[in-house]
Design a protein around this motif. Structure first.
Motif, PDB file in Angstrom:
ATOM      1  N   THR A 123      -9.942  10.555  -4.838  1.00 52.54           N
ATOM      2  CA  THR A 123     -10.451  11.406  -5.906  1.00 52.54           C
ATOM      3  C   THR A 123     -10.728  12.812  -5.403  1.00 52.54           C
ATOM      4  OG1 THR A 123     -11.460   9.464  -6.936  1.00 52.54           O
ATOM      5  CG2 THR A 123     -12.233  11.610  -7.688  1.00 52.54           C
ATOM      6  N   ALA A 124     -11.297  12.905  -4.202  1.00 50.97           N
ATOM      7  CA  ALA A 124     -11.576  14.215  -3.608  1.00 50.97           C
ATOM      8  C   ALA A 124     -10.288  15.004  -3.400  1.00 50.97           C
ATOM      9  CB  ALA A 124     -12.310  14.037  -2.279  1.00 50.97           C
ATOM     10  N   ARG A 125      -9.220  14.311  -3.011  1.00 50.43           N
ATOM     11  CA  ARG A 125      -7.928  14.983  -2.833  1.00 50.43           C
ATOM     12  C   ARG A 125      -7.391  15.481  -4.181  1.00 50.43           C
ATOM     13  NH1 ARG A 125      -3.789  15.476   0.757  1.00 50.43           N
ATOM     14  NH2 ARG A 125      -1.661  15.597  -0.099  1.00 50.43           N
ATOM     15  N   ALA A 126      -7.540  14.651  -5.215  1.00 49.97           N
ATOM     16  CA  ALA A 126      -7.033  15.021  -6.533  1.00 49.97           C
ATOM     17  C   ALA A 126      -7.731  16.259  -7.083  1.00 49.97           C
ATOM     18  CB  ALA A 126      -7.197  13.851  -7.502  1.00 49.97           C
ATOM     19  N   MET A 127      -9.034  16.385  -6.846  1.00 50.69           N
ATOM     20  CA  MET A 127      -9.811  17.499  -7.389  1.00 50.69           C
ATOM     21  C   MET A 127      -9.993  18.644  -6.397  1.00 50.69           C
ATOM     22  SD  MET A 127     -13.613  15.725  -7.275  1.00 50.69           S
ATOM     23  CE  MET A 127     -14.577  17.207  -7.507  1.00 50.69           C
ATOM     24  N   ASN A 128      -9.415  18.479  -5.183  1.00 54.35           N
ATOM     25  CA  ASN A 128      -9.589  19.472  -4.118  1.00 54.35           C
ATOM     26  C   ASN A 128     -11.071  19.735  -3.887  1.00 54.35           C
ATOM     27  OD1 ASN A 128      -8.870  21.322  -2.123  1.00 54.35           O
ATOM     28  ND2 ASN A 128      -8.612  23.016  -3.570  1.00 54.35           N
ATOM     29  N   ALA A 129     -11.820  18.673  -3.643  1.00 51.54           N
ATOM     30  CA  ALA A 129     -13.275  18.741  -3.534  1.00 51.54           C
ATOM     31  C   ALA A 129     -13.726  19.540  -2.324  1.00 51.54           C
ATOM     32  CB  ALA A 129     -13.853  17.326  -3.471  1.00 51.54           C
ATOM     33  N   SER A 130     -14.859  20.213  -2.483  1.00 56.23           N
ATOM     34  CA  SER A 130     -15.471  20.945  -1.370  1.00 56.23           C
ATOM     35  C   SER A 130     -16.282  20.016  -0.479  1.00 56.23           C
ATOM     36  CB  SER A 130     -16.382  22.055  -1.910  1.00 56.23           C
ATOM     37  OG  SER A 130     -15.683  22.904  -2.787  1.00 56.23           O
ATOM     38  N   ALA A 149       0.826  -1.207   0.000  1.00 57.48           N
ATOM     39  CA  ALA A 149       0.000   0.000   0.000  1.00 57.48           C
ATOM     40  C   ALA A 149       0.861   1.258   0.000  1.00 57.48           C
ATOM     41  CB  ALA A 149      -0.928   0.005   1.204  1.00 57.48           C
ATOM     42  N   VAL A 150       0.443   2.242  -0.781  1.00 61.24           N
ATOM     43  CA  VAL A 150       1.108   3.536  -0.866  1.00 61.24           C
ATOM     44  C   VAL A 150       0.372   4.532   0.025  1.00 61.24           C
ATOM     45  CG1 VAL A 150       1.646   5.461  -2.418  1.00 61.24           C
ATOM     46  CG2 VAL A 150       1.931   3.095  -3.198  1.00 61.24           C
ATOM     47  N   ASP A 151       1.106   5.403   0.696  1.00 60.32           N
ATOM     48  CA  ASP A 151       0.480   6.451   1.494  1.00 60.32           C
ATOM     49  C   ASP A 151       0.031   7.572   0.560  1.00 60.32           C
ATOM     50  OD1 ASP A 151      -0.413   8.241   3.336  1.00 60.32           O
ATOM     51  OD2 ASP A 151       1.533   8.624   4.281  1.00 60.32           O
ATOM     52  N   TRP A 152      -1.188   7.422   0.038  1.00 54.98           N
ATOM     53  CA  TRP A 152      -1.688   8.380  -0.946  1.00 54.98           C
ATOM     54  C   TRP A 152      -1.980   9.752  -0.334  1.00 54.98           C
ATOM     55  CZ3 TRP A 152      -6.381  10.353   0.361  1.00 54.98           C
ATOM     56  CH2 TRP A 152      -7.156   9.600   1.243  1.00 54.98           C
ATOM     57  N   THR A 153      -2.073   9.833   0.985  1.00 58.61           N
ATOM     58  CA  THR A 153      -2.418  11.108   1.634  1.00 58.61           C
ATOM     59  C   THR A 153      -1.312  12.148   1.494  1.00 58.61           C
ATOM     60  OG1 THR A 153      -1.549  10.375   3.774  1.00 58.61           O
ATOM     61  CG2 THR A 153      -3.874   9.927   3.321  1.00 58.61           C
ATOM     62  N   ILE A 154      -0.117  11.711   1.105  1.00 59.91           N
ATOM     63  CA  ILE A 154       0.990  12.675   0.934  1.00 59.91           C
ATOM     64  C   ILE A 154       1.222  13.003  -0.542  1.00 59.91           C
ATOM     65  CG2 ILE A 154       2.107  11.875   3.052  1.00 59.91           C
ATOM     66  CD1 ILE A 154       4.110  10.353   1.296  1.00 59.91           C
ATOM     67  N   LEU A 155       0.450  12.386  -1.428  1.00 60.64           N
ATOM     68  CA  LEU A 155       0.645  12.632  -2.848  1.00 60.64           C
ATOM     69  C   LEU A 155       0.010  13.958  -3.263  1.00 60.64           C
ATOM     70  CD1 LEU A 155      -0.143   9.102  -4.383  1.00 60.64           C
ATOM     71  CD2 LEU A 155       2.105  10.115  -3.937  1.00 60.64           C
ATOM     72  N   PRO A 156       0.712  14.783  -4.030  1.00 61.02           N
ATOM     73  CA  PRO A 156       0.110  16.022  -4.546  1.00 61.02           C
ATOM     74  C   PRO A 156      -1.017  15.706  -5.529  1.00 61.02           C
ATOM     75  CG  PRO A 156       2.514  16.042  -4.777  1.00 61.02           C
ATOM     76  CD  PRO A 156       2.120  14.634  -4.428  1.00 61.02           C
ATOM     77  N   SER A 157      -1.924  16.648  -5.687  1.00 66.15           N
ATOM     78  CA  SER A 157      -3.054  16.474  -6.599  1.00 66.15           C
ATOM     79  C   SER A 157      -2.588  16.140  -8.007  1.00 66.15           C
ATOM     80  CB  SER A 157      -3.894  17.755  -6.614  1.00 66.15           C
ATOM     81  OG  SER A 157      -4.865  17.717  -7.640  1.00 66.15           O
ATOM     82  N   ALA A 158      -1.582  16.852  -8.506  1.00 70.76           N
ATOM     83  CA  ALA A 158      -1.104  16.643  -9.877  1.00 70.76           C
ATOM     84  C   ALA A 158      -0.566  15.231 -10.068  1.00 70.76           C
ATOM     85  CB  ALA A 158      -0.032  17.674 -10.226  1.00 70.76           C
ATOM     86  N   THR A 159       0.083  14.693  -9.030  1.00 69.86           N
ATOM     87  CA  THR A 159       0.626  13.341  -9.112  1.00 69.86           C
ATOM     88  C   THR A 159      -0.500  12.307  -9.202  1.00 69.86           C
ATOM     89  OG1 THR A 159       2.603  13.967  -7.873  1.00 69.86           O
ATOM     90  CG2 THR A 159       2.065  11.618  -7.956  1.00 69.86           C
TER      91      THR A 159
END
Length: 433
Positions: free
Chosen positions: A191-198, A112-122
């Motif tokens: 997905t919410a992190r990638a799109m900076n969801a409200s 498993a990858v710690d996706w919480t530290i990945l930037p949106s663009a990545t």
């Protein structure tokens, strides 16, 4: 909104588990897996490929576009680049691979990858590189990365996750939601992190229990229940109406048609692609029908033929007169048992001749059934006759086609078997252009 009771309900079992389908000796991978993009093969006859290797990339007009790439579902060697008729009836090139050698992902421990530290663009780039396609609208699958690029600059960005099927004769998303809710939930957070969801809103069956959520999530989350036994219940307009009625607070009250709408299957694949690092090389497909002795949810390698899936379900008790892909109402009929599973296939239904309606087309008899069943209160028969050279109508009347949700009910009830829904959609597209 006019809710139409379901006119057909398949007698089906709900399964607690899915099983892995047998690995096919040969896979045929079409080079068209999403709407609007045709891929160029990166491999040629005789090449050795690894499981998960990128074998095709889409033609793009702009370098900033992020269509989904296509991967080899199995290790082996390329037998040839062939012509193939896809499950939607379209002909195009495909990569035919004969399986051999060792696997990259199958049987290996997931890290498993710690996706919480990945930037949106990545995250967005990885969604494109690993081939994730949004199948919220199965007739028009699109790259999830491109959809995120479209909405990420919007002031209020809601992620809307549908946990059931828009076509009630297809139960894939409902089953996935019951089997893999944690993975779907994680995919939504990614997905919410990638799109900076409200905010994130999950739309679910009114009979399903609401899962507990962490109060420490970085984005507000709500669950909204809807009666999924009525149709249409899974389209954007119906979803927006029930959300506004159920949640009287921002940002959910501002839900709009241009927010990001996804389904359970797509969110599962996001979790697999980003958290586990596995590209889209297989699909969960619900196999059913009276022609086969057993039905169930199978995890299928992309490129597997529907014939091979039928064999795993015990073979045909009676020959199928129709092979329905993605549901009786909004799906389509595959023309061959050799049609391969693609990223947009969710279900396969084998129908005997006794259950297949008359396919010949006749002239419109003005019965009015399409008007009575239309949830938008349109007159599909009049629009159909206009599009086919009939009586002229006022332009404002023709523009009523813009209200069509493409639910397909007019086709479903038409005794003359006319392509009413497709014709109204064509008028709708002309108005948009």
């Amino acid at each position: 909104m006019k809710i139409i009771p379901v006119v057909y309900a398949e007698k089906r079992k709900f399964f607690k588990d899915a099983v892995n389908a047998f690995l096919p000796r040969i896979v045929t991978v079409p080079l068209v897996q999403e709407t609007g993009y045709r891929c160029s093969s990166l491999v040629k006859k005789g090449d050795i490929v690894r499981e998960g290797q990128i074998i095709a990339v889409p033609h793009t007009k702009l370098s900033s576009e992020n269509p989904a790439k296509i991967h080899s579902p199995v290790p082996g060697f390329v037998e040839d680049i062939v012509l193939c008729i896809g499950p939607d009836g379209r002909q195009g090139e495909a990569v035919r691979i004969k399986m051999s050698g060792s696997f990259t992902y199958l049987g290996k421990k997931k890290i498993a990858v710690d996706w919480t530290i990945l930037p949106s663009a990545t995250i967005i780039q990885q969604l494109s590189d690993r081939g994730v396609v949004n199948t919220f609208k199965t007739q028009e699958p699109v790259s999830l990365a491109m959809e995120i690029d479209t909405v990420k600059n919007k002031k209020c960005r809601l992620l809307v996750v549908r946990l059931y099927d828009d076509d009630p004769t297809r139960v894939t998303d409902s089953l996935l939601s019951s089997m893999f809710l944690n993975e779907i939930y994680t995919g939504a957070l990614i997905t919410a992190r990638a799109m900076n969801a409200s905010g994130i809103v999950f739309i679910m069956d009114s009979k399903s229990p609401v899962p507990e959520i962490s109060k420490q999530e970085a984005v507000p989350i709500r669950f909204v229940k809807i009666n999924i036994t009525e149709y249409p219940a899974g389209f954007k307009k119906e979803i927006r109406k029930i959300v506004r009625k159920s949640i009287r607070e921002t940002p959910f009250l501002d839900i709009a048609a241009d927010d990001l709408y996804v389904d359970a299957a797509t969110m599962y694949e996001v979790c697999s692609a980003i958290k586990d690092g596995i590209p889209v090389i297989d699909k969960y497909v619900y196999i059913s029908g009276e022609c086969i002795p057993a039905s169930g949810m199978l995890k299928v390698r992309i490129g597997t033929t529907v014939r091979f899936l039928a064999q795993q379900c015990g073979g045909f008790r009676v020959p199928p007169a129709a092979i329905i892909i993605n549901g009786l109402i909004s799906g389509y009929s595959a023309c061959s048992l050799d049609a391969p599973i693609t990223k947009y296939v969710k279900s396969v239904l084998f129908l005997p001749a006794a259950k297949v309606p008359e396919q010949r087309q006749f002239a419109c008899i003005r019965c009015g059934k399409c008007r009575n069943v239309c949830p938008r209160k349109l007159t599909p028969d009049v629009l159909y006759r206009y599009a086919n050279g009939g009586t002229e109508n006022d332009d404002s009347y023709i523009r009523s086609a813009l209200l069509c949700s493409e639910c397909g009910l007019c086709n479903f009830v038409c005794p003359s078997r006319l392509p009413v829904s497709q014709t109204v959609k064509m008028l709708k597209m002309k108005q948009i252009d």
